[in-house]
Design an enzyme around this catalytic site. Structure first.
Site, PDB file in Angstrom:
ATOM      1  N   LYS A  13       1.056  -1.290  -0.143  1.00 44.97           N
ATOM      2  CA  LYS A  13      -0.013   0.051   0.040  1.00 44.97           C
ATOM      3  C   LYS A  13       0.905   1.221   0.106  1.00 44.97           C
ATOM      4  CE  LYS A  13      -1.249   0.267   5.100  1.00 44.97           C
ATOM      5  NZ  LYS A  13       0.136  -0.314   5.393  1.00 44.97           N
ATOM      6  N   ARG A  88      -6.232   3.037  11.526  1.00 45.41           N
ATOM      7  CA  ARG A  88      -5.642   1.763  11.729  1.00 45.41           C
ATOM      8  C   ARG A  88      -6.609   1.187  12.867  1.00 45.41           C
ATOM      9  NH1 ARG A  88      -0.044   2.127   9.847  1.00 45.41           N
ATOM     10  NH2 ARG A  88       0.924  -0.001   9.664  1.00 45.41           N
ATOM     11  N   ARG A 127      11.694  -7.293   1.882  1.00 44.69           N
ATOM     12  CA  ARG A 127      11.545  -5.586   1.611  1.00 44.69           C
ATOM     13  C   ARG A 127      12.853  -4.872   2.038  1.00 44.69           C
ATOM     14  NH1 ARG A 127       6.264  -2.540   3.747  1.00 44.69           N
ATOM     15  NH2 ARG A 127       7.170  -2.615   5.952  1.00 44.69           N
ATOM     16  N   ARG A 171       2.953  -7.776  13.826  1.00 43.57           N
ATOM     17  CA  ARG A 171       2.179  -6.674  13.088  1.00 43.57           C
ATOM     18  C   ARG A 171       1.035  -7.147  12.503  1.00 43.57           C
ATOM     19  NH1 ARG A 171       6.915  -4.693   9.652  1.00 43.57           N
ATOM     20  NH2 ARG A 171       5.299  -3.264   8.659  1.00 43.57           N
TER      21      ARG A 171
HETATM   22  P1  AMP Z   1       3.858   1.435   8.635  1.00 42.85           P
HETATM   23  O1  AMP Z   1       4.887   2.123   7.787  1.00 42.85           O
HETATM   24  O2  AMP Z   1       2.518   2.097   8.095  1.00 42.85           O
HETATM   25  O3  AMP Z   1       3.709   0.153   8.503  1.00 42.85           O
HETATM   26  O4  AMP Z   1       3.855   1.824  10.158  1.00 42.85           O
HETATM   27  C1  AMP Z   1       5.071   1.717  10.902  1.00 42.85           C
HETATM   28  C2  AMP Z   1       4.529   1.510  12.341  1.00 42.85           C
HETATM   29  O5  AMP Z   1       4.182   3.012  12.664  1.00 42.85           O
HETATM   30  C3  AMP Z   1       3.525   0.791  12.675  1.00 42.85           C
HETATM   31  O6  AMP Z   1       3.802  -0.537  12.857  1.00 42.85           O
HETATM   32  C4  AMP Z   1       2.895   1.450  13.896  1.00 42.85           C
HETATM   33  O7  AMP Z   1       3.675   0.987  15.145  1.00 42.85           O
HETATM   34  C5  AMP Z   1       3.239   2.840  13.829  1.00 42.85           C
HETATM   35  N1  AMP Z   1       1.732   3.465  13.024  1.00 42.85           N
HETATM   36  C6  AMP Z   1       1.630   3.958  11.817  1.00 42.85           C
HETATM   37  N2  AMP Z   1       0.668   4.452  11.375  1.00 42.85           N
HETATM   38  C7  AMP Z   1      -0.251   4.105  12.647  1.00 42.85           C
HETATM   39  C8  AMP Z   1      -1.402   4.468  12.831  1.00 42.85           C
HETATM   40  N3  AMP Z   1      -2.508   4.893  12.108  1.00 42.85           N
HETATM   41  N4  AMP Z   1      -1.597   4.270  14.476  1.00 42.85           N
HETATM   42  C9  AMP Z   1      -0.879   3.425  15.071  1.00 42.85           C
HETATM   43  N5  AMP Z   1       0.252   3.261  14.721  1.00 42.85           N
HETATM   44  C10 AMP Z   1       0.790   3.458  13.561  1.00 42.85           C
END
Ligand code: AMP
Length: 213
Positions: A13, A88, A127, A171
């Site tokens: 995404k 999220r 990745r 995750r």
């Molecule tokens: P991502 O790059 O979107 O996979 O985000 C990496 C990490 O950032 C996630 O595993 C969460 O720890 C934190 N994070 C990012 N977006 C959110 C969100 N909307 N709510 C809570 N934690 C977030």
């Protein structure tokens, strides 16, 4: 156009959101990127977020809602954007609706990228991203031309701290428990488009373009 991109970690995404944002001239807002930058810069936000991120847990809703409210309050950003990685949780989706209402923003679509769990583990362990320009790569779906080197700027390719196997598994379980319910939230409001994303990268981009046209 105002879009939300949903999908499990590793569904592509983030990379798709960047490409679609540049195709349609929208602002790409990745809460994960904003938090990683805050962690790297050692800001208050970064200090609060780091322990959750390294464990594969979600950062508390009120922190994220404050951050997104601030970003969307910028007029030019609110005109046209793709939210990537937010919301999220159900409280984040509800809080976002209030932010939209206060700022008179109308959401066009939530785009959900569907990829089965076993494919995700494979993808996340392959990745990489460029330490310099942050371009994304995947040894399985989007490999660089030269091993370990960014095609765009020649920077070194490295892995994210939270792409370790045990963190990936957490995750994914956090995703199923806390994030998946927001699909129904948008489906019930007639705002969800689901895209099968376990296929070639360019094919998925085309399907997203078709879905939002
Ligand atoms: P991502 O790059 O979107 O996979 O985000 C990496 C990490 O950032 C996630 O595993 C969460 O720890 C934190 N994070 C990012 N977006 C959110 C969100 N909307 N709510 C809570 N934690 C977030």
């Amino acid at each position: 156009m105002r879009l939300i991109f949903l999908g499990p970690p590793g569904s592509g995404k983030g990379t798709q959101a960047k490409i679609i944002a540049s195709k349609i001239g929208a602002n790409h807002i990745s809460t994960g990127d904003i938090l990683r930058e805050a962690v790297a810069a050692g800001t208050d936000l970064g200090k609060k977020a780091k322990k959750y991120m390294n464990a594969g847990e979600l950062v508390p809703d009120e922190i994220l809602l404050g951050l997104v409210r601030e970003v969307l309050s910028n007029d030019r950003t609110a005109d046209s954007f793709i939210l990537d990685g937010f919301p999220r949780t159900i409280p984040q989706a509800e809080g976002l609706d209030k932010i939209f209402e206060n700022l008179s923003i109308k959401l066009d679509w939530s785009i959900k990228l569907d990829v089965p769990d076993d494919a995700i583990i494979d993808r996340l362990t392959a990745r990489y991203f460029c330490v310099n320009c942050k371009a994304d790569y995947n040894l399985k779906t989007k490999p660089p031309k030269k091993e370990g080197i960014c095609d765009i700027c020649g920077g070194k390719l490295i892995r994210r701290d939270d792409d370790k196997r045990e963190v990936i598994e957490n995750r994914l379980s956090v995703y199923h428990k806390q994030t998946e319910p927001i699909e129904s939230y948008y489906r019930e409001r007639g705002l969800l488009k689901e895209i099968p994303a376990d296929k070639g990268f360019d094919e998925v981009t085309e399907e997203i373009v078709k879905a939002i046209s």
